[in-house]
Design an enzyme around this catalytic site. Structure first.
Site, PDB file in Angstrom:
ATOM      1  N   GLY A 170       7.655  15.886 -70.315  1.00  0.00           N
ATOM      2  CA  GLY A 170       7.704  17.259 -71.401  1.00  0.00           C
ATOM      3  C   GLY A 170       5.767  17.089 -71.935  1.00  0.00           C
ATOM      4  N   ASN A 171       6.007  17.433 -72.713  1.00  0.00           N
ATOM      5  CA  ASN A 171       4.816  17.600 -74.314  1.00  0.00           C
ATOM      6  C   ASN A 171       5.462  18.838 -74.901  1.00  0.00           C
ATOM      7  OD1 ASN A 171       4.251  20.651 -73.433  1.00  0.00           O
ATOM      8  ND2 ASN A 171       3.875  20.088 -71.738  1.00  0.00           N
ATOM      9  N   ARG A 172       3.967  18.714 -76.260  1.00  0.00           N
ATOM     10  CA  ARG A 172       4.932  19.313 -77.742  1.00  0.00           C
ATOM     11  C   ARG A 172       4.341  20.693 -77.279  1.00  0.00           C
ATOM     12  NH1 ARG A 172       1.571  15.741 -81.902  1.00  0.00           N
ATOM     13  NH2 ARG A 172       2.743  17.419 -83.384  1.00  0.00           N
TER      14      ARG A 172
END
Ligand code: CTP
Length: 412
Positions: A209-211
């Site tokens: 995933g990512n932030r």
């Protein structure tokens, strides 16, 4: 933000209890809050509650404290008036210019932005009398929020719920930051917004995933809807954001699902805003069972990645091929850092060319910047070479500036 004087008007509806949270949130943001309920609002919530929450006296009529001329003074001194809930009756009186109680008197004397947050039964909201009154209030520069859809007083559901307090105070904050009203200039425009991060599955429990928090894209969807647009939000993973009022939300997981949703919905849309943080790569293989570590083996598995489609570039191509005849404006987002090859704007200019969209919104990223925070700044780069700096402010303020620019492109 410096302390502002806010009047919270409360009309007589079951949602009046939510005004308590609105008052509390505005106080917590550091503002001075004066509550002006109608007589009927006090049948739902007592004056003592509003006095305790606001720390200021509460009156409803024009014949109390007459020596202070409160029906004139309260409106004149306000930086913002928020009416929550605004009932059908209150909006009818405001649209007619009546001044038969302290709240309507205040509305007539206020020269600051005014925000109405309606709450009523669906039939009342959809009645032509209410529709006309709302149109009149909007034409005069007031902001009338779209009510949320959902459970009403009884077992019935439909549009007419008071938006959550957070939604009301976010938009109140936007009016204070802008210092002017939010134009109702996107009525009938179909807008597709993507927001949040994608999740690329590795196995049934893990993903890459990512932030991205989704806050900027949600703010664009929220502001678009409040300016009258017909908004669908394709939402990836966010930091637990509530659906914006008046917006249709489609939840997706992976980049492939996001791409499929855009392909399906883009032909209807006149505006596409790609604020989502779409993963460029996904695991080549998705394990059907949870990947286990082996007790007899210390080695770590390696993950092979393959490229995902570029959804934004795909939409630009589809429009060029004539597949999106309604599409007027395609907006990309870029979070950039400077490096040895050039600064943030250098990379952004080349990304705008590479992606071929009409506008690119650029943020500088790094520790404490852009991701997961509520405030931001950046630039808007347009295909015609215009470069506009976005002043530092809330993501909602940035969204409203972005929507100003999109509106200019849609209506050109
Ligand atoms: N985007 C997209 N599909 C992808 C990757 C990105 O539609 N597979 C969109 C994003 O939603 C955003 C824009 O492209 O609007 C720019 O995203 P960014 O990640 O900065 O672009 P990349 O082309 O991936 O560039 P970089 O090599 O800098 O990561």
């Amino acid at each position: 933000m410096e302390q502002k004087r806010i009047v919270v008007g409360v009309a007589g509806g079951i949602a009046a209890f939510k005004a308590c949270t609105v008052v509390r949130q505005l106080k917590e943001a550091g503002h001075s809050v004066r509550v002006v309920p109608t007589e009927s609002a006090l049948k739902f919530i007592g004056a003592a509650t509003f006095e305790a929450l606001s720390g200021q006296p509460v009156h409803t009529g024009v014949f109390e404290n007459v020596d202070e001329v409160p029906h004139v003074r309260i409106g004149q001194q306000a930086d913002l008036v928020v009416v929550a809930p605004a009932t059908a009756d209150l909006m009818a009186r405001a649209a007619a210019g009546r001044a038969d109680d302290l709240l309507t008197g205040t509305l007539l004397t206020a020269r600051c932005p005014v925000l109405f947050a309606p709450a009523m039964h669906t039939e009342m909201w959809l009645h032509p009398a209410t529709t006309d009154n709302v149109a009149t209030l909007r034409r005069r520069g007031n902001v009338v929020l779209e009510p949320a859809s959902g459970r009403l007083t009884g077992a019935d559901t439909g549009p007419g719920r008071l938006p959550e307090a957070e939604e009301i105070t976010t938009l109140a904050g936007l009016l204070l930051e802008r210092g002017d009203a939010l134009p109702y200039d996107m009525a009938g425009v179909k807008v597709l917004v993507t927001a949040g991060g994608t999740r690329e599955p590795l196995d049934p429990v893990r993903f890459i995933g990512n932030r991205s928090s989704g806050k900027q894209g949600y703010a664009v969807a929220r502001v678009m809807a409040q300016r009258g647009a017909d908004v669908t939000l394709i939402a990836g993973n966010t930091s637990g954001l509530a659906d914006p009022a008046g917006v249709e939300v489609v939840h997706i997981g992976s980049a492939a699902q996001l791409g499929a949703a855009v392909t399906k919905l883009a032909p209807e849309a006149q505006v596409l805003v790609m604020a989502a943080a779409v993963a460029d790569f996904r695991p080549a293989q998705v394990a059907t069972a949870k990947i286990k570590k082996r007790v007899d083996d210390d080695s770590a598995p390696s993950v092979e990645l393959v490229r995902n489609d570029d959804v934004l570039a795909g939409a630009v191509r589809a429009r060029a091929d004539g597949q999106l005849p309604n599409m007027k404006v395609i907006v990309g987002f870029a979070a950039e850092t400077g490096d040895a090859n050039g600064d943030v704007l250098f990379h952004a200019r080349s990304k705008l060319k590479r992606k071929g969209c009409d506008m690119l919104v650029v943020n500088a990223v790094g520790e404490g910047k852009a991701f997961e925070v509520d405030h931001n700044d950046g630039w808007m780069l347009s295909a015609d070479g215009t470069e506009t700096a976005l002043e530092h402010g809330s993501k909602t303020l940035m969204a409203s500036r972005i929507v100003d620019a999109i509106g200019a492109l849609v209506h050109r």
